[in-house]
Motif scaffolding. Structure first.
Motif, PDB file in Angstrom:
ATOM      1  N   ASP A 129       6.257 -32.543  19.256  1.00 16.69           N
ATOM      2  CA  ASP A 129       7.637 -32.957  19.471  1.00 16.69           C
ATOM      3  C   ASP A 129       8.437 -33.004  18.166  1.00 16.69           C
ATOM      4  O   ASP A 129       9.088 -33.985  17.842  1.00 16.69           O
ATOM      5  N   LEU A 130       8.354 -31.896  17.414  1.00 17.58           N
ATOM      6  CA  LEU A 130       9.081 -31.750  16.165  1.00 17.58           C
ATOM      7  C   LEU A 130       9.989 -30.535  16.233  1.00 17.58           C
ATOM      8  O   LEU A 130       9.650 -29.542  16.877  1.00 17.58           O
ATOM      9  N   THR A 131      11.119 -30.607  15.559  1.00 18.48           N
ATOM     10  CA  THR A 131      11.979 -29.448  15.383  1.00 18.48           C
ATOM     11  C   THR A 131      11.954 -29.079  13.907  1.00 18.48           C
ATOM     12  O   THR A 131      12.170 -29.937  13.044  1.00 18.48           O
ATOM     13  N   VAL A 132      11.662 -27.815  13.620  1.00 24.37           N
ATOM     14  CA  VAL A 132      11.539 -27.343  12.250  1.00 24.37           C
ATOM     15  C   VAL A 132      12.623 -26.306  11.995  1.00 24.37           C
ATOM     16  O   VAL A 132      12.718 -25.318  12.721  1.00 24.37           O
ATOM     17  N   THR A 133      13.437 -26.559  10.982  1.00 23.13           N
ATOM     18  CA  THR A 133      14.453 -25.601  10.560  1.00 23.13           C
ATOM     19  C   THR A 133      13.975 -24.991   9.246  1.00 23.13           C
ATOM     20  O   THR A 133      13.540 -25.716   8.355  1.00 23.13           O
ATOM     21  N   VAL A 134      14.010 -23.659   9.157  1.00 17.88           N
ATOM     22  CA  VAL A 134      13.524 -22.963   7.972  1.00 17.88           C
ATOM     23  C   VAL A 134      14.619 -22.086   7.379  1.00 17.88           C
ATOM     24  O   VAL A 134      15.466 -21.556   8.079  1.00 17.88           O
ATOM     25  N   TRP A 135      14.572 -21.969   6.062  1.00 19.08           N
ATOM     26  CA  TRP A 135      15.379 -21.026   5.305  1.00 19.08           C
ATOM     27  C   TRP A 135      14.397 -20.124   4.587  1.00 19.08           C
ATOM     28  O   TRP A 135      13.562 -20.598   3.804  1.00 19.08           O
ATOM     29  N   LEU A 136      14.450 -18.845   4.874  1.00 18.48           N
ATOM     30  CA  LEU A 136      13.516 -17.891   4.277  1.00 18.48           C
ATOM     31  C   LEU A 136      14.285 -16.859   3.454  1.00 18.48           C
ATOM     32  O   LEU A 136      15.441 -16.557   3.731  1.00 18.48           O
ATOM     33  N   LYS A 137      13.600 -16.332   2.443  1.00 16.52           N
ATOM     34  CA  LYS A 137      14.151 -15.213   1.686  1.00 16.52           C
ATOM     35  C   LYS A 137      13.069 -14.163   1.524  1.00 16.52           C
ATOM     36  O   LYS A 137      11.871 -14.475   1.522  1.00 16.52           O
ATOM     37  N   LYS A 138      13.499 -12.937   1.428  1.00 16.69           N
ATOM     38  CA  LYS A 138      12.567 -11.824   1.294  1.00 16.69           C
ATOM     39  C   LYS A 138      12.080 -11.757  -0.143  1.00 16.69           C
ATOM     40  O   LYS A 138      12.866 -11.864  -1.083  1.00 16.69           O
ATOM     41  N   ARG A 139      10.779 -11.617  -0.287  1.00 13.63           N
ATOM     42  CA  ARG A 139      10.186 -11.531  -1.627  1.00 13.63           C
ATOM     43  C   ARG A 139      10.287 -10.129  -2.145  1.00 13.63           C
ATOM     44  O   ARG A 139      10.250  -9.160  -1.496  1.00 13.63           O
TER      45      ARG A 139
END
Length: 139
Positions: A129-139
Motif C-alpha cells: 500500500d505504497l505509492t512510489v514516484t520516480v524521476w529517472l534519467k538516461k545514463r
C-alpha cells in the motif's frame, strides 16, 4: 478550365501529403526513448524518488535497463535482478516478470512526462500500500 481544376487538385493533394504524412515534432513516442540504461535522477529529487506514505522504505535500485525488443532488467544494489517484458504507451509502462517464487508480477507505471533522456512516473505497490514516484534519467 480543365487546367485550373488539375492545378487545384494538385495543390490539394500536395497539401494533404504535407500535413497528413508527418507527425508533429512535439509528439514523441515513449517507445522511441525507452531503450537504454536509466538511473534515479537525484538532480530533481535528493533520492530520485518519493514514497507515500513515508514509512522509511528505501529503493535499492542501481539501474533499469530497457531494450528495444521490449525486455527489461531491474538491477538492484544488493539483490538479484528482476527481468521480464514491458509494454508502453505515452501515458503508461507495464512491466511483467516472475518474482523469486515464480509468481507472475505486474507493475503499472503512470507516466507524467518524458523527454529523450528523462522520465517522471509513479506506481502503486499494492502489496505494501505504497505509492512510489520516480524521476529517472538516461545514463
Amino acid at each position: 478550365m480543365k487546367k485550373l481544376n488539375l492545378l487545384f487538385m494538385g495543390v490539394v493533394l500536395l497539401a494533404g501529403l504535407l500535413t497528413g504524412a508527418c507527425k508533429s515534432d512535439d509528439e514523441q513516442d515513449i517507445n522511441d526513448i525507452l531503450p537504454g540504461t536509466w538511473v534515479l535522477d537525484k538532480s530533481v529529487n535528493p533520492k530520485g524518488y518519493e514514497i507515500e506514505p513515508n514509512d522509511g522504505t528505501e529503493i535499492m535500485i542501481d539501474h533499469l535497463e530497457m531494450k528495444a525488443d521490449k525486455t527489461f532488467s531491474l538491477v538492484y544494489d544488493e539483490y538479484d535482478s528482476d527481468s521480464g517484458t514491458y509494454e508502453a504507451g505515452n501515458a503508461y509502462i507495464r512491466f511483467n516478470y516472475s518474482d523469486v517464487n515464480k509468481q507472475e508480477e505486474v507493475f503499472l507505471w503512470q507516466v507524467f512526462s518524458f523527454t529523450d533522456n528523462t522520465l517522471h512516473a509513479k506506481y502503486k505497490d499494492t502489496d505494501r500500500d505504497l505509492t512510489v514516484t520516480v524521476w529517472l534519467k538516461k545514463r
